[in-house]
Design a protein around this motif. Structure first.
Motif, PDB file in Angstrom:
ATOM      1  N   GLU A 106     -38.547  11.497 -17.899  1.00  0.00           N
ATOM      2  CA  GLU A 106     -38.266  12.852 -18.383  1.00  0.00           C
ATOM      3  C   GLU A 106     -37.783  12.840 -19.832  1.00  0.00           C
ATOM      4  O   GLU A 106     -38.134  13.725 -20.621  1.00  0.00           O
ATOM      5  CB  GLU A 106     -37.230  13.513 -17.484  1.00  0.00           C
ATOM      6  N   ILE A 107     -36.991  11.835 -20.178  1.00  0.00           N
ATOM      7  CA  ILE A 107     -36.512  11.725 -21.565  1.00  0.00           C
ATOM      8  C   ILE A 107     -37.682  11.482 -22.511  1.00  0.00           C
ATOM      9  O   ILE A 107     -37.765  12.094 -23.587  1.00  0.00           O
ATOM     10  CB  ILE A 107     -35.465  10.599 -21.668  1.00  0.00           C
ATOM     11  N   LEU A 108     -38.610  10.613 -22.122  1.00  0.00           N
ATOM     12  CA  LEU A 108     -39.789  10.368 -22.951  1.00  0.00           C
ATOM     13  C   LEU A 108     -40.649  11.626 -23.066  1.00  0.00           C
ATOM     14  O   LEU A 108     -41.224  11.919 -24.123  1.00  0.00           O
ATOM     15  CB  LEU A 108     -40.617   9.222 -22.377  1.00  0.00           C
ATOM     16  N   GLU A 109     -40.718  12.388 -21.993  1.00  0.00           N
ATOM     17  CA  GLU A 109     -41.565  13.575 -21.960  1.00  0.00           C
ATOM     18  C   GLU A 109     -40.998  14.731 -22.769  1.00  0.00           C
ATOM     19  O   GLU A 109     -41.716  15.700 -23.050  1.00  0.00           O
ATOM     20  CB  GLU A 109     -41.776  13.999 -20.496  1.00  0.00           C
ATOM     21  N   GLU A 110     -39.734  14.632 -23.163  1.00  0.00           N
ATOM     22  CA  GLU A 110     -39.148  15.676 -24.009  1.00  0.00           C
ATOM     23  C   GLU A 110     -39.846  15.769 -25.361  1.00  0.00           C
ATOM     24  O   GLU A 110     -39.734  16.781 -26.061  1.00  0.00           O
ATOM     25  CB  GLU A 110     -37.649  15.416 -24.201  1.00  0.00           C
TER      26      GLU A 110
ATOM     27  N   ALA B 219     -30.629  -3.825  -9.476  1.00  0.00           N
ATOM     28  CA  ALA B 219     -31.292  -2.681 -10.113  1.00  0.00           C
ATOM     29  C   ALA B 219     -31.776  -3.120 -11.488  1.00  0.00           C
ATOM     30  O   ALA B 219     -30.992  -3.626 -12.297  1.00  0.00           O
ATOM     31  CB  ALA B 219     -30.341  -1.500 -10.228  1.00  0.00           C
ATOM     32  N   HIS B 220     -33.055  -2.903 -11.744  1.00  0.00           N
ATOM     33  CA  HIS B 220     -33.675  -3.381 -12.980  1.00  0.00           C
ATOM     34  C   HIS B 220     -34.723  -2.362 -13.412  1.00  0.00           C
ATOM     35  O   HIS B 220     -35.351  -1.709 -12.583  1.00  0.00           O
ATOM     36  CB  HIS B 220     -34.341  -4.744 -12.755  1.00  0.00           C
ATOM     37  N   GLN B 221     -34.921  -2.245 -14.714  1.00  0.00           N
ATOM     38  CA  GLN B 221     -35.944  -1.327 -15.216  1.00  0.00           C
ATOM     39  C   GLN B 221     -36.565  -1.848 -16.494  1.00  0.00           C
ATOM     40  O   GLN B 221     -35.868  -2.395 -17.361  1.00  0.00           O
ATOM     41  CB  GLN B 221     -35.367   0.066 -15.470  1.00  0.00           C
ATOM     42  N   GLU B 222     -37.877  -1.686 -16.592  1.00  0.00           N
ATOM     43  CA  GLU B 222     -38.626  -2.009 -17.808  1.00  0.00           C
ATOM     44  C   GLU B 222     -39.391  -0.785 -18.277  1.00  0.00           C
ATOM     45  O   GLU B 222     -39.936  -0.031 -17.468  1.00  0.00           O
ATOM     46  CB  GLU B 222     -39.635  -3.135 -17.558  1.00  0.00           C
ATOM     47  N   VAL B 223     -39.426  -0.599 -19.573  1.00  0.00           N
ATOM     48  CA  VAL B 223     -40.328   0.366 -20.197  1.00  0.00           C
ATOM     49  C   VAL B 223     -41.190  -0.425 -21.156  1.00  0.00           C
ATOM     50  O   VAL B 223     -40.679  -1.030 -22.109  1.00  0.00           O
ATOM     51  CB  VAL B 223     -39.575   1.479 -20.943  1.00  0.00           C
TER      52      VAL B 223
ATOM     53  N   ALA C 284     -35.882   3.942 -25.742  1.00  0.00           N
ATOM     54  CA  ALA C 284     -37.226   4.283 -25.288  1.00  0.00           C
ATOM     55  C   ALA C 284     -37.683   5.612 -25.868  1.00  0.00           C
ATOM     56  O   ALA C 284     -38.870   5.784 -26.205  1.00  0.00           O
ATOM     57  CB  ALA C 284     -37.265   4.322 -23.765  1.00  0.00           C
ATOM     58  N   ALA C 285     -36.757   6.572 -25.994  1.00  0.00           N
ATOM     59  CA  ALA C 285     -37.113   7.869 -26.567  1.00  0.00           C
ATOM     60  C   ALA C 285     -37.557   7.720 -28.009  1.00  0.00           C
ATOM     61  O   ALA C 285     -38.512   8.385 -28.461  1.00  0.00           O
ATOM     62  CB  ALA C 285     -35.920   8.815 -26.471  1.00  0.00           C
ATOM     63  N   VAL C 286     -36.885   6.840 -28.750  1.00  0.00           N
ATOM     64  CA  VAL C 286     -37.279   6.599 -30.143  1.00  0.00           C
ATOM     65  C   VAL C 286     -38.644   5.917 -30.187  1.00  0.00           C
ATOM     66  O   VAL C 286     -39.538   6.316 -30.955  1.00  0.00           O
ATOM     67  CB  VAL C 286     -36.226   5.741 -30.862  1.00  0.00           C
ATOM     68  N   ALA C 287     -38.833   4.895 -29.352  1.00  0.00           N
ATOM     69  CA  ALA C 287     -40.097   4.158 -29.359  1.00  0.00           C
ATOM     70  C   ALA C 287     -41.274   5.048 -28.978  1.00  0.00           C
ATOM     71  O   ALA C 287     -42.385   4.888 -29.512  1.00  0.00           O
ATOM     72  CB  ALA C 287     -40.002   2.970 -28.405  1.00  0.00           C
ATOM     73  N   ALA C 288     -41.033   5.993 -28.073  1.00  0.00           N
ATOM     74  CA  ALA C 288     -42.113   6.858 -27.605  1.00  0.00           C
ATOM     75  C   ALA C 288     -42.687   7.723 -28.721  1.00  0.00           C
ATOM     76  O   ALA C 288     -43.812   8.219 -28.615  1.00  0.00           O
ATOM     77  CB  ALA C 288     -41.617   7.733 -26.455  1.00  0.00           C
ATOM     78  N   SER C 289     -41.923   7.904 -29.793  1.00  0.00           N
ATOM     79  CA  SER C 289     -42.444   8.661 -30.946  1.00  0.00           C
ATOM     80  C   SER C 289     -43.547   7.893 -31.662  1.00  0.00           C
ATOM     81  O   SER C 289     -44.370   8.489 -32.362  1.00  0.00           O
ATOM     82  CB  SER C 289     -41.303   8.949 -31.927  1.00  0.00           C
ATOM     83  N   PHE C 290     -43.565   6.576 -31.476  1.00  0.00           N
ATOM     84  CA  PHE C 290     -44.502   5.729 -32.207  1.00  0.00           C
ATOM     85  C   PHE C 290     -45.613   5.157 -31.340  1.00  0.00           C
ATOM     86  O   PHE C 290     -46.592   4.634 -31.866  1.00  0.00           O
ATOM     87  CB  PHE C 290     -43.738   4.574 -32.865  1.00  0.00           C
ATOM     88  N   TYR C 291     -45.464   5.233 -30.033  1.00  0.00           N
ATOM     89  CA  TYR C 291     -46.455   4.662 -29.122  1.00  0.00           C
ATOM     90  C   TYR C 291     -47.009   5.749 -28.210  1.00  0.00           C
ATOM     91  O   TYR C 291     -46.268   6.575 -27.688  1.00  0.00           O
ATOM     92  CB  TYR C 291     -45.827   3.562 -28.255  1.00  0.00           C
TER      93      TYR C 291
END
Length: 282
Positions: free
Chosen positions: A188-192, A232-236, A155-162
């Motif tokens: 928080e990781i995406l917000e870095e 426990a489940h999570q989507e980004v 998700a951290a990598v993808a957030a650089s492009f989206y």
């Protein structure tokens, strides 16, 4: 015999909870770990053997509701006198008590491994300062799943492009805090990256308060679902012109967390500060 050769003494708080039971079973099966304490708030179970309560043979460890007394006695039996020594506390209890539990453990020189979510940023910072001053290795781990760590890194990598992203976490209906600590950690990781997400294109309003989820300063929105049958489940989910990109992690059984729990137990005594997130341990 060196400290490295001795089994790691472990106290489990929340011993009769869903995660506590799994942790005790994992510790019992691990040759390098030794269950020395089991804490549970249900005073009706006081003094009973925890093994018999969770379907194992007797383990010689009696349940107690006195966490601080357990920390005190076990810290006196096993001194924290240098790297890779001392007792470990694994805590899967409740957001209302986890801060006090963690601080008490550090005060007694017991290494906390905290799986209970709900700590605020201010509380984590305070515990970090306290752990640093006491030189007591501490691990606050919102999610012990290796797969979740991989999702967060992707998700951290993808957030650089989206520039548009929303997070949804889904848990069983006995989970007390929302959003989950894992979801907050992912945000928080995406917000870095230091960017702002989800620029408004319309003057948005809610006819039902909260239906758009919780809004963070970064623009990220977090959504929580609570239903029986879920673990426990999570989507980004990321969106851009003409496409969407979704990352999802599903925990089918709580046993998935046990390799991460045992890994953290084995490493936390080598630390002299607080670490936040399993990625800091791997």
């Amino acid at each position: 015999m060196s400290n490295d050769a001795k089994p790691i003494p472990v106290i489990v708080a929340g011993a009769l909870g869903r995660m506590g039971i799994e942790v005790i079973k994992a510790i019992n099966a691990a040759r390098d770990c030794d269950l020395v304490g089991a804490v549970e708030v249900d005073q009706a179970k006081e003094g009973t053997d925890v093994g018999l309560e969770i379907g194992l043979d007797a383990l010689g460890v009696c349940l107690t509701s006195d966490l601080e007394g357990c920390l005190c006695s076990k810290s006196q039996e096993v001194k924290n006198d240098g790297p890779n020594s001392g007792v470990v506390l694994v805590d899967f209890t409740h957001p209302s008590v986890v801060y006090e539990h963690t601080r008490a453990a550090i005060a007694y020189g017991v290494h906390p491994v905290i799986g209970t979510t709900g700590l605020t940023t201010e509380q984590i910072n305070d515990l970090s300062d306290f752990a640093n001053k006491a030189s007591v290795g501490t691990a606050v781990i919102p999610n012990f799943s290796v797969g979740m760590v991989l999702l967060q890194q992707a998700a951290a990598v993808a957030a650089s492009f989206y520039d548009y992203a929303e997070l949804t976490e889904l848990h069983h209906n006995f989970k007390a805090d929302a959003p989950s600590g894992t979801c907050i950690k992912t945000a928080e990781i995406l917000e870095e990256l230091g960017k702002t997400f989800n620029q408004n294109k319309v003057d948005e309003h809610e006819s039902l308060k909260g239906c758009r989820g919780g809004l963070r300063e970064s623009g990220l929105r977090l959504h929580s679902v609570r239903l029986p049958g879920l673990v426990a489940h999570q989507e980004v989910m990321f969106g851009s012109s003409g496409e969407s990109y979704t990352l999802r992690h599903d925990t089918i059984d709580r046993s998935a967390y046990m390799p991460g729990v045992l890994l953290t137990i084995r490493k936390v005594r080598k630390l002299q500060t607080l670490v936040y997130g399993l990625e800091r341990i791997l």
